[in-house]
Design a protein around this motif. Structure first.
Motif, PDB file in Angstrom:
ATOM      1  N   ASP A  89      15.832   3.642   1.290  1.00 23.16           N
ATOM      2  CA  ASP A  89      14.380   3.780   1.472  1.00 23.16           C
ATOM      3  C   ASP A  89      13.971   5.232   1.706  1.00 23.16           C
ATOM      4  OD1 ASP A  89      13.757   1.109   1.032  1.00 23.16           O
ATOM      5  OD2 ASP A  89      13.907   0.577   3.156  1.00 23.16           O
ATOM      6  N   ARG A  93      11.554   7.473  -0.698  1.00 26.13           N
ATOM      7  CA  ARG A  93      10.387   8.138  -0.108  1.00 26.13           C
ATOM      8  C   ARG A  93      10.389   9.630  -0.459  1.00 26.13           C
ATOM      9  NH1 ARG A  93      11.429   7.433   4.885  1.00 26.13           N
ATOM     10  NH2 ARG A  93      10.913   5.236   4.881  1.00 26.13           N
ATOM     11  N   TYR A 154       4.315   5.230  -4.053  1.00 23.28           N
ATOM     12  CA  TYR A 154       5.359   4.711  -3.177  1.00 23.28           C
ATOM     13  C   TYR A 154       4.871   3.493  -2.386  1.00 23.28           C
ATOM     14  CZ  TYR A 154       8.543   4.431   0.799  1.00 23.28           C
ATOM     15  OH  TYR A 154       9.408   3.972   1.769  1.00 23.28           O
ATOM     16  N   SER A 155       3.664   3.571  -1.827  1.00 19.59           N
ATOM     17  CA  SER A 155       3.122   2.450  -1.044  1.00 19.59           C
ATOM     18  C   SER A 155       2.972   1.201  -1.901  1.00 19.59           C
ATOM     19  CB  SER A 155       1.758   2.813  -0.446  1.00 19.59           C
ATOM     20  OG  SER A 155       1.891   3.887   0.429  1.00 19.59           O
ATOM     21  N   TRP A 157       4.756   0.555  -4.613  1.00 23.33           N
ATOM     22  CA  TRP A 157       6.125   0.108  -4.894  1.00 23.33           C
ATOM     23  C   TRP A 157       6.677  -0.725  -3.740  1.00 23.33           C
ATOM     24  CZ3 TRP A 157      10.576   1.644  -2.178  1.00 23.33           C
ATOM     25  CH2 TRP A 157      11.771   1.163  -2.702  1.00 23.33           C
ATOM     26  N   LYS A 158       6.423  -0.283  -2.499  1.00 24.02           N
ATOM     27  CA  LYS A 158       6.941  -0.987  -1.313  1.00 24.02           C
ATOM     28  C   LYS A 158       6.406  -2.413  -1.213  1.00 24.02           C
ATOM     29  CE  LYS A 158       8.926   0.287   1.998  1.00 24.02           C
ATOM     30  NZ  LYS A 158      10.320   0.085   2.394  1.00 24.02           N
ATOM     31  N   LYS A 159       5.243  -2.682  -1.809  1.00 18.88           N
ATOM     32  CA  LYS A 159       4.615  -4.006  -1.715  1.00 18.88           C
ATOM     33  C   LYS A 159       5.031  -4.950  -2.836  1.00 18.88           C
ATOM     34  CE  LYS A 159       0.613  -1.971   0.524  1.00 18.88           C
ATOM     35  NZ  LYS A 159      -0.759  -1.528   0.329  1.00 18.88           N
TER      36      LYS A 159
END
Length: 184
Positions: A89, A93, A154-155, A157-159
């Motif tokens: 992670d 990031r 990125y945000s 992608w994280k979801k």
């Protein structure tokens, strides 16, 4: 209009062999759900990353529509590094925070995006007014989406879920609409 369905692969257990990592039992169950999602859609052509988990995720769609899966190396997941990454992670990031940064032996966001977008553009322009399924991976999928709109980051992608499915509608090579069609 050309419609691209990005299909992020279903679950697989991690192994160091990126190319041959198969879907898990849960991944195969979700693959069946992905296939069902496409049973009433007109699909003209299917492409996939070279990685087994991506191919397996779209194979059911191919069978349902009597199509072959066209394997395309440039839709494979981005290479992080040729060294062991201790904190996945954190590494991701860093890459999203610095688009031209790459770990040793790996690809920057810019490099990975460029390789995938070049192929995506050729496919969209070669298939005007077709509906196309592309079996791919989370990072490379979001990088392709970010090429058209910086909100995909990125945000975002994280979801994502595993699997996940997004419908992108293009007029020529201009993105006009994005919809998430996967229901968890």
């Amino acid at each position: 209009m050309t419609v691209i369905y990005f299909v992020r692969h279903a679950h697989s257990h991690y192994t160091a062999d990126e190319y041959n990592r198969p879907l898990s039992d849960n991944g195969f169950k979700d693959r069946d759900r992905v296939t069902k999602l496409f049973e009433n859609k007109m699909i003209h052509v299917i492409y996939s990353s070279t990685y087994k988990r991506a191919i397996q995720t779209v194979e059911g769609i191919a069978q349902e529509h009597h199509l072959q899966v066209n394997i395309v190396d440039t839709f494979k997941e981005r290479t992080l590094s040729n060294k062991k990454i201790m904190d996945f992670d954190d590494a991701i990031r860093q890459l999203w925070s610095h688009p031209n940064f790459a770990f040793e032996g790996g690809e920057s966001n810019e490099t990975a995006m460029e390789r995938a977008i070049t192929t995506l553009q050729k496919i969209v322009l070669a298939h005007p007014n077709d509906n196309i399924v592309i079996g791919t991976h989370g990072n490379i999928m979001v990088l392709m989406m970010q090429y058209f709109d910086i909100q995909y980051d990125y945000s975002f992608w994280k979801k994502l879920s595993i699997p996940d499915v997004y419908q992108l509608t293009f007029q020529n090579f201009v993105l006009v609409d994005v919809q998430r069609i996967w229901k968890e």
